[in-house]
Scaffold this active site. Structure first.
Site, short mmCIF file in Angstrom:
data_model
loop_
_atom_site.label_atom_id
_atom_site.label_comp_id
_atom_site.label_asym_id
_atom_site.label_seq_id
_atom_site.Cartn_x
_atom_site.Cartn_y
_atom_site.Cartn_z
N GLU A 1 -13.92 31.36 -14.09
CA GLU A 1 -15.35 31.33 -13.80
C GLU A 1 -16.39 31.01 -14.83
OE1 GLU A 1 -16.58 35.10 -11.43
OE2 GLU A 1 -17.82 35.29 -13.11
N ARG B 1 -8.32 49.06 23.45
CA ARG B 1 -9.21 49.49 22.16
C ARG B 1 -8.84 48.70 20.91
NH1 ARG B 1 -13.41 47.89 21.36
NH2 ARG B 1 -13.66 48.74 23.31
N LYS C 1 -11.86 35.84 -14.42
CA LYS C 1 -13.38 36.15 -14.24
C LYS C 1 -14.17 36.30 -15.43
CE LYS C 1 -14.31 37.09 -10.37
NZ LYS C 1 -15.30 36.36 -9.27
N LYS D 1 -12.51 39.59 -0.58
CA LYS D 1 -13.44 40.47 -0.18
C LYS D 1 -13.18 40.88 1.41
CE LYS D 1 -17.06 39.63 -3.47
NZ LYS D 1 -18.31 38.95 -3.74
N ASP E 1 -20.44 30.04 -10.72
CA ASP E 1 -20.92 31.08 -10.15
C ASP E 1 -22.61 31.55 -10.33
OD1 ASP E 1 -20.58 33.75 -8.90
OD2 ASP E 1 -20.97 34.72 -11.12
#
Length: 282
Positions: free
Chosen positions: A200, A103, A170, A138, A222
């Site tokens: 960004e 598994r 950011k 992510k 963005d």
């Protein structure tokens, strides 16, 4: 995409953790109950659909961590294109060891092959352009290294692996620091000359401010529509590397690549990839 494998010792801790989670406190009680000691078998890890394979190195590690005497023959390497029904790996040895590792080996191989397959589909949409497909941070907690390797196996490129890899300013950094010019001036004053800097923006006036102030190597565009991306490429005129991000679904990749951006980053490569259907049969 053919890449030299990572040393097994780098991947072993995440595989060991997955095996420990699966084996619990008492080990594989089903196998211990029904499989006679000393029984040997041959099993085949087989593709139940086509795609791009990843996770073969990790699957091999899973079997060998349970029983180092198991013989594992890898027939499709990480990065290979595979067809439905193709045998990817042959495992021979103690039946109990194969069943206990099954598994975990399939979970890794299916998950990572799904990422590689989705990445390859994105890369195919950039044909004839300069754009490169890249992932983001992510990723599944604890599995970032393996998932980013899968992106490479699919022909993509990696963004930073951690917060310590590069400076990525950011929108919240800009808001907290008081604007684009203050953050870029702080970078020039405080950052190592060895560190690359990305910032960004989500509007063209912000891009103009970055270009005027200087200090950034890469600008992340963005959530811009395609026409705005095209204008951003014209404004930058090669002075900085441009990365398009936000709403980068597969059906949009070709038109974004055609704008002339250097990179297209998509979190969906790792957070939304469907597991490729693989199976293990005795």
């Amino acid at each position: 995409m053919t890449l030299p494998p990572l040393p097994d010792m780098i991947l072993e801790p995440m595989v060991r953790a997955a095996l420990m989670e699966d084996l619990g406190t008492m080990g594989d009680i089903t196998t211990r109950t029904v499989i006679p000691q000393g029984m040997t078998h041959t099993a085949h890890l087989r593709a139940r659909e086509g795609g791009v394979v990843s996770g073969m190195q990790i699957a091999r590690i899973a079997f060998l961590l349970i029983d180092p005497s198991v013989a594992v023959r890898t027939l499709a390497g990480d990065g290979d294109r595979i067809a439905e029904g193709e045998v990817l790996m042959e495992i021979h040895g103690a039946a109990a060891a194969i069943l206990s590792a099954e598994r975990v080996a399939l979970n890794f191989a299916g998950r990572l092959s799904g990422i590689a397959t989705l990445t390859a589909a994105h890369v195919a949409e950039t044909t004839g352009t300069r754009a490169r497909i890249t992932c983001t941070r992510k990723t599944t907690p604890g599995l970032r290294l393996a998932e980013k390797q899968a992106v490479l196996h699919g022909g993509g490129f990696n963004h930073r692996f951690s917060l310590s890899d590069a400076i990525l300013i950011k929108d919240n950094h800009i808001a907290a620091a008081g604007g684009i010019r203050p953050v870029l001036r702080a970078v020039r004053a405080n950052a190592s000359h060895m560190m690359r800097v990305e910032i960004e923006v989500d509007r063209l006036d912000q891009l103009a401010e970055v270009l005027d102030e200087g200090g950034a190597d890469v600008v992340l565009l963005d959530n811009m529509d395609t026409a705005t991306l095209r204008e951003a490429v014209s404004m930058a005129a090669g002075r900085v590397v441009l990365e398009a991000s936000g709403n980068m679904r597969l059906g949009r990749i070709a038109e974004v690549a055609a704008t002339g951006v250097d990179y297209i980053s998509s979190g969906s490569l790792t957070h939304s990839a469907r597991t490729l259907d693989l199976g293990l049969d005795f």
